[in-house]
Design a protein around this motif. Sequence first.
Motif, short mmCIF file in Angstrom:
data_model
loop_
_atom_site.label_atom_id
_atom_site.label_comp_id
_atom_site.label_asym_id
_atom_site.label_seq_id
_atom_site.Cartn_x
_atom_site.Cartn_y
_atom_site.Cartn_z
N ALA A 37 2.49 -29.34 -8.49
CA ALA A 37 1.85 -28.06 -8.16
C ALA A 37 2.44 -27.47 -6.88
O ALA A 37 2.72 -26.27 -6.81
CB ALA A 37 0.34 -28.26 -8.01
N ALA A 38 2.65 -28.32 -5.88
CA ALA A 38 3.23 -27.85 -4.62
C ALA A 38 4.65 -27.35 -4.84
O ALA A 38 5.07 -26.35 -4.23
CB ALA A 38 3.21 -28.98 -3.59
N PHE A 39 5.39 -28.02 -5.69
CA PHE A 39 6.76 -27.60 -6.03
C PHE A 39 6.75 -26.23 -6.69
O PHE A 39 7.56 -25.35 -6.36
CB PHE A 39 7.39 -28.65 -6.95
CG PHE A 39 8.73 -28.29 -7.51
CD1 PHE A 39 9.82 -28.07 -6.69
CD2 PHE A 39 8.90 -28.18 -8.89
CE1 PHE A 39 11.06 -27.75 -7.22
CE2 PHE A 39 10.13 -27.87 -9.43
CZ PHE A 39 11.22 -27.65 -8.59
N GLY A 40 5.83 -26.03 -7.61
CA GLY A 40 5.70 -24.72 -8.24
C GLY A 40 5.35 -23.63 -7.25
O GLY A 40 5.87 -22.51 -7.32
N ASP A 41 4.51 -23.96 -6.27
CA ASP A 41 4.14 -22.98 -5.24
C ASP A 41 5.33 -22.58 -4.38
O ASP A 41 5.36 -21.47 -3.83
CB ASP A 41 3.03 -23.54 -4.35
CG ASP A 41 1.69 -23.69 -5.08
OD1 ASP A 41 1.53 -23.03 -6.12
OD2 ASP A 41 0.84 -24.47 -4.61
N LEU A 42 6.31 -23.49 -4.25
CA LEU A 42 7.52 -23.17 -3.48
C LEU A 42 8.44 -22.21 -4.22
O LEU A 42 9.35 -21.64 -3.62
CB LEU A 42 8.30 -24.46 -3.19
CG LEU A 42 7.74 -25.44 -2.17
CD1 LEU A 42 8.60 -26.70 -2.15
CD2 LEU A 42 7.70 -24.80 -0.79
N GLY A 43 8.21 -22.06 -5.53
CA GLY A 43 9.10 -21.24 -6.35
C GLY A 43 9.99 -22.06 -7.26
O GLY A 43 10.90 -21.52 -7.90
N GLY A 44 9.71 -23.37 -7.36
CA GLY A 44 10.46 -24.23 -8.25
C GLY A 44 9.97 -24.14 -9.68
O GLY A 44 8.90 -23.57 -9.97
N HIS A 45 10.72 -24.74 -10.59
CA HIS A 45 10.38 -24.76 -12.00
C HIS A 45 9.97 -26.18 -12.38
O HIS A 45 10.84 -27.05 -12.58
CB HIS A 45 11.56 -24.32 -12.86
CG HIS A 45 12.02 -22.92 -12.61
ND1 HIS A 45 11.49 -21.82 -13.26
CD2 HIS A 45 12.93 -22.43 -11.75
CE1 HIS A 45 12.07 -20.72 -12.84
NE2 HIS A 45 12.95 -21.06 -11.91
N PRO A 46 8.67 -26.47 -12.49
CA PRO A 46 8.24 -27.82 -12.88
C PRO A 46 8.66 -28.13 -14.32
O PRO A 46 8.49 -27.30 -15.22
CB PRO A 46 6.71 -27.74 -12.76
CG PRO A 46 6.45 -26.58 -11.84
CD PRO A 46 7.55 -25.60 -12.14
N ALA A 47 9.22 -29.31 -14.50
CA ALA A 47 9.67 -29.73 -15.83
C ALA A 47 8.71 -30.75 -16.42
O ALA A 47 7.98 -31.43 -15.70
CB ALA A 47 11.08 -30.32 -15.74
N ASP A 48 8.72 -30.86 -17.73
CA ASP A 48 7.85 -31.82 -18.41
C ASP A 48 8.46 -33.22 -18.47
O ASP A 48 7.75 -34.19 -18.69
CB ASP A 48 7.56 -31.33 -19.83
CG ASP A 48 6.71 -30.07 -19.85
OD1 ASP A 48 5.87 -29.92 -18.94
OD2 ASP A 48 6.88 -29.25 -20.77
N CYS A 49 9.79 -33.31 -18.31
CA CYS A 49 10.46 -34.60 -18.39
C CYS A 49 11.79 -34.52 -17.66
O CYS A 49 12.28 -33.43 -17.34
CB CYS A 49 10.67 -35.02 -19.85
SG CYS A 49 11.71 -33.88 -20.78
N VAL A 50 12.38 -35.68 -17.43
CA VAL A 50 13.67 -35.73 -16.75
C VAL A 50 14.74 -35.00 -17.55
O VAL A 50 15.58 -34.28 -17.00
CB VAL A 50 14.09 -37.20 -16.51
CG1 VAL A 50 15.53 -37.29 -16.01
CG2 VAL A 50 13.14 -37.87 -15.52
N ALA A 51 14.71 -35.17 -18.86
CA ALA A 51 15.72 -34.53 -19.71
C ALA A 51 15.68 -33.01 -19.57
O ALA A 51 16.73 -32.35 -19.64
CB ALA A 51 15.51 -34.93 -21.17
N GLU A 52 14.51 -32.44 -19.35
CA GLU A 52 14.42 -30.99 -19.18
C GLU A 52 15.10 -30.55 -17.89
O GLU A 52 15.76 -29.52 -17.84
CB GLU A 52 12.96 -30.54 -19.19
CG GLU A 52 12.81 -29.02 -19.16
CD GLU A 52 11.35 -28.56 -19.21
OE1 GLU A 52 11.13 -27.33 -19.24
OE2 GLU A 52 10.45 -29.42 -19.23
N VAL A 53 14.93 -31.36 -16.84
CA VAL A 53 15.64 -31.07 -15.59
C VAL A 53 17.14 -31.09 -15.84
O VAL A 53 17.88 -30.17 -15.44
CB VAL A 53 15.27 -32.08 -14.49
CG1 VAL A 53 16.10 -31.83 -13.22
CG2 VAL A 53 13.78 -32.00 -14.16
N GLY A 54 17.61 -32.15 -16.50
CA GLY A 54 19.04 -32.28 -16.77
C GLY A 54 19.59 -31.16 -17.62
O GLY A 54 20.72 -30.70 -17.40
N ALA A 55 18.82 -30.71 -18.58
CA ALA A 55 19.29 -29.65 -19.48
C ALA A 55 19.49 -28.33 -18.75
O ALA A 55 20.33 -27.51 -19.14
CB ALA A 55 18.29 -29.47 -20.62
#
Length: 302
Positions: A37-55
């Motif tokens: 939640a804090a990451f999203g507040d910074l303007g980041g894109h929260p991912a559901d899994c590691v693979a989504e980050v990698g993609a």
Amino acid sequence: MKAGVIGIGDMGSGLARNLIKAGLETWGIDLLPKRMAAFGDLGGHPADCVAEVGAHADVVFVMVMNGDQAKSVILGPDGLQGSMKPGGVVLLTATIKPREAREIGAALDGSGLHLIDSPVSGGYPGAQSGTLTLIAAGEDAAFARAAPAMEAVSSVIHRVGTKPGDGQTVKACLQSLIGAQFSATFEAAALAAKAGVPGEVILNVFSTSSAGCGIVNNALQKIIDRQFEGTGSHINTMHKDLTISMGLGEELGVPLHTAAAAMQVFHAGRTRYPDGDNWVCTRVIEDIVGAELHRNSAKKTR
């Protein structure tokens, strides 16, 4: 360039903050919902899994706690190896055993991904301010591709080698020194407390002496203001790092007498105060001598 951060805790949140500040679209994931939640507040894109980050990411920082976790998020079935595009860069910023970094590098060989073995120094303040020191090892092509992301989170980038494990080896040497600096500071603080010297006197003298440095000064400030939890430097991390230093010494046949003493100080601190930060080790010694070092006084406890 798009960036990713795996592990958005005390250190990873600082990486994310400064990547976003530099204008990089940043994806991330952590096990704790409040961090997401804090990451999203910074303007980041929260991912559901590691693979989504990698993609989504061209460069991914891996800021987890240990080697098993690093292997899981990089090499696991839903890890970065199978989700990042060819040419992507994995930045191993976690501190793990050199042997584990070499194993990860060998597993990535031929995958089309680059690995930069780059543990960091600077702690929580450096991570949050974007002034970390990167202790980095990798090939020229990886550095060229990852440069914008690396520069966004650091003030100094040391190239210490070309192979996985080179960065972790230098970090293990560094942590053996930092551990000794910490433990000596904790003992000096307890000595001052027992002698009745106010903490601010000790801080003023130490910080302007030849012994003064970021490690000593910051630790003393936390001790005399009795800030032993929630400062972003949990004792588990330094305890783990000293374990790695001691293991490397054992592997290479190098006696580490002072680092071994520091290891025992941190072991005692973690056992007695498991929720504390590094400076809580001072309380173990204070408990023994019956005195506490406060900013404006030395307080006897018995």
